[in-house]
Design a protein around this motif. Sequence first.
Motif, short mmCIF file in Angstrom:
data_model
loop_
_atom_site.label_atom_id
_atom_site.label_comp_id
_atom_site.label_asym_id
_atom_site.label_seq_id
_atom_site.Cartn_x
_atom_site.Cartn_y
_atom_site.Cartn_z
N GLU A 155 -11.26 -23.14 -1.91
CA GLU A 155 -9.98 -23.70 -1.83
C GLU A 155 -8.71 -22.75 -1.01
O GLU A 155 -8.22 -21.78 -1.85
CB GLU A 155 -9.19 -23.64 -3.48
N PRO A 156 -8.17 -23.83 -0.24
CA PRO A 156 -7.05 -23.11 0.33
C PRO A 156 -5.59 -22.43 -0.56
O PRO A 156 -5.29 -22.14 -0.28
CB PRO A 156 -6.73 -23.75 1.59
N ASP A 157 -5.76 -23.43 -1.32
CA ASP A 157 -4.78 -23.13 -2.50
C ASP A 157 -4.24 -22.05 -3.47
O ASP A 157 -3.23 -21.14 -3.38
CB ASP A 157 -4.28 -24.66 -3.28
N LEU A 158 -5.98 -21.87 -3.84
CA LEU A 158 -6.15 -20.62 -4.15
C LEU A 158 -5.92 -19.05 -4.02
O LEU A 158 -5.37 -18.26 -4.13
CB LEU A 158 -7.40 -20.77 -4.99
N THR A 159 -6.10 -18.80 -2.29
CA THR A 159 -6.00 -17.99 -0.95
C THR A 159 -4.64 -18.17 -1.29
O THR A 159 -3.97 -16.94 -0.92
CB THR A 159 -6.66 -18.08 -0.45
N VAL A 160 -3.59 -19.17 -1.28
CA VAL A 160 -1.97 -19.12 -1.06
C VAL A 160 -1.29 -18.51 -2.13
O VAL A 160 -0.28 -17.59 -2.13
CB VAL A 160 -1.44 -20.42 -0.83
N THR A 167 -8.90 -10.54 -4.27
CA THR A 167 -10.37 -10.92 -4.33
C THR A 167 -10.55 -11.35 -5.75
O THR A 167 -11.78 -11.93 -6.27
CB THR A 167 -11.55 -10.15 -3.32
N THR A 168 -10.32 -10.31 -6.60
CA THR A 168 -10.58 -10.35 -7.91
C THR A 168 -9.98 -11.53 -8.41
O THR A 168 -11.07 -12.11 -9.17
CB THR A 168 -10.14 -9.02 -8.69
N LEU A 169 -8.95 -11.88 -8.02
CA LEU A 169 -8.24 -13.23 -8.96
C LEU A 169 -9.01 -14.10 -8.40
O LEU A 169 -9.01 -15.36 -9.24
CB LEU A 169 -6.85 -13.75 -8.11
N ILE A 170 -9.38 -14.41 -6.65
CA ILE A 170 -9.96 -15.10 -6.44
C ILE A 170 -11.67 -16.09 -7.20
O ILE A 170 -11.91 -16.71 -8.07
CB ILE A 170 -10.72 -15.26 -4.87
N THR A 174 -6.09 -24.49 -8.21
CA THR A 174 -7.20 -24.53 -7.91
C THR A 174 -8.15 -26.71 -7.06
O THR A 174 -9.20 -26.27 -6.98
CB THR A 174 -8.11 -24.37 -9.24
N THR A 175 -6.85 -27.17 -8.35
CA THR A 175 -7.83 -28.46 -7.94
C THR A 175 -7.37 -29.13 -6.87
O THR A 175 -5.72 -29.87 -6.90
CB THR A 175 -8.00 -29.86 -9.19
N GLY A 176 -7.51 -28.76 -5.26
CA GLY A 176 -7.35 -29.18 -4.07
C GLY A 176 -7.37 -30.47 -3.51
O GLY A 176 -8.45 -30.99 -4.12
N ALA A 230 3.04 -25.86 -3.47
CA ALA A 230 2.53 -24.54 -2.79
C ALA A 230 2.30 -23.49 -2.01
O ALA A 230 3.29 -22.81 -2.06
CB ALA A 230 0.38 -24.22 -3.24
N THR A 231 2.83 -24.80 -0.79
CA THR A 231 3.36 -24.15 0.27
C THR A 231 4.88 -24.47 0.32
O THR A 231 5.48 -23.89 1.72
CB THR A 231 2.33 -24.56 1.55
#
Length: 501
Positions: free
Chosen positions: A98-103, A114-117, A174-176, A434-435
């Motif tokens: 999910e791109p939003d989580l990476t942001v 990586t740990t958070l994701i 996470t719900t993106g 998020a952006t």
Amino acid sequence: MLSAIGSKLKEAVSSVAPIVLIVLALALTVTPLSGPTLLLFMLSAILLVLGMALFTLGSEIAMTPMGEMVGARLSEKRSLPFLIGAGFLMGAVITIAEPDLTVLAAQAPAFPTTTLILCVAAGVGVFLVLGLLRIVFARRLNWMLLILYAAVFLLAVFADNDFLPVAFDSGGVTTGPITVPFILALGVGVAAVRGGQRSEEDSFGLVALCSIGPIMAVMVLAMFFDPASSQYAAQTPELTTAWKDVLPELGVALAHYLREVAVALFPILLAFGVFQVFWLKLPARRLLRMAAGIVYTLLGLCLFLAAVNTGFLPVGYALGGQLASLSDNWVLAPLAMLMGFFIVRAEPAVHVLNEQVSEITDGVISRRAMMTTLSLGVAASLGLAMARILTGLSIWYCLLPGYALALGMSFFVPPVFTAIAFDSGGVASGPMTATFLLPFALGAVDALGGNPMADAFGLVAMVAMTPLIAIQALALVYALRTRRAGSVAAIRPEVEIIDFD
């Protein structure tokens, strides 16, 4: 097909135009921006419109049918271990992409990215399984939400205040656009096979439960990290100052997000491919149509993400900082509310949810009513978020009474409205939040010299919370009208329960 694309383009233009006009009005008056920055923003807005149109069309053609068919097959197998294993795997893998989580992870330096994701992905996987089991065994959503959110706030008592906003934000991001169409359709498919008159109600609620898992997972993760490491240290977004850099920046972003979206879609396509080979066996003509939909989804999301991350993110940060630096910086609140009212209309997953709500409820809840109610809810959340930034108010004073009110209302509205409301909270807090809105808040906090981790983060959580109240308020109005008209009674029919091995 051309008429369908034309219709989606009109819808996208009407959704994006208001927020673009607001930004331009600010950029040409109280918060001046350079010519190259404005050109990049306008080009990004055009890409945003194209991306939204292609994404929503692709979701209708491919993502929604795929989710419904996979969900139906999960139930038809009547195997509890298969449901649990497949549900967890799909939830975790889709979330990782999910791109939003990476942001969000990139802007929360207290945790290794990586740990958070991985932690958030595990939380979504567990709660997706919980949501599927709720549908299969026909458990009431409001009682589950009450118990789970009680656990969330009990756990929050032991969490550091700097980590708390990030934990609640993780539930929203996470719900993106990748997860929502598939998860919504998954719920519809499982509920349809289970049958019973309550299948309409139970087809919603998966997104709501999947939003809780990351909150709890990040709170547990935070217990293993030093609060002193939570100082915000992410790079400040840079504005484009040279005309020659405008097109190259867009080109680089398009190439980057084309790869990222392809990677994000791959797990869903792989899972569907397995189901197709062993169970579904759809005809070639149907598969070709779905393949076209997948291409639309890929291109649409690529254009959308490139636009918001290249043109909207730095502009949001700059506007927030310049408005907060004004002598009358209280204008932050009303301007943010105005932007929040319109920006939710540019969230691609919101249109997917509204379409599905209209279909499932046979038009009882119209798309216009859903969109207006969501817009009012998000506007209120932005007003609260800016008030927090200006006053330093703890997020506890917003989230605790807000969720208490939302959960209390769930016992007085038809259950299907509660499920839709809690789903809409996760859907409203998508990539535009998020952006654009989160950088807007970060820019304001930076200008005011506040603590970004405690004051700016939490905005996504606020955007995810207020629609819960707004949609259920709409439901109360609907329920009162139907009672006065002497129509339908409350929805509490008998439900068929599927036996599992």
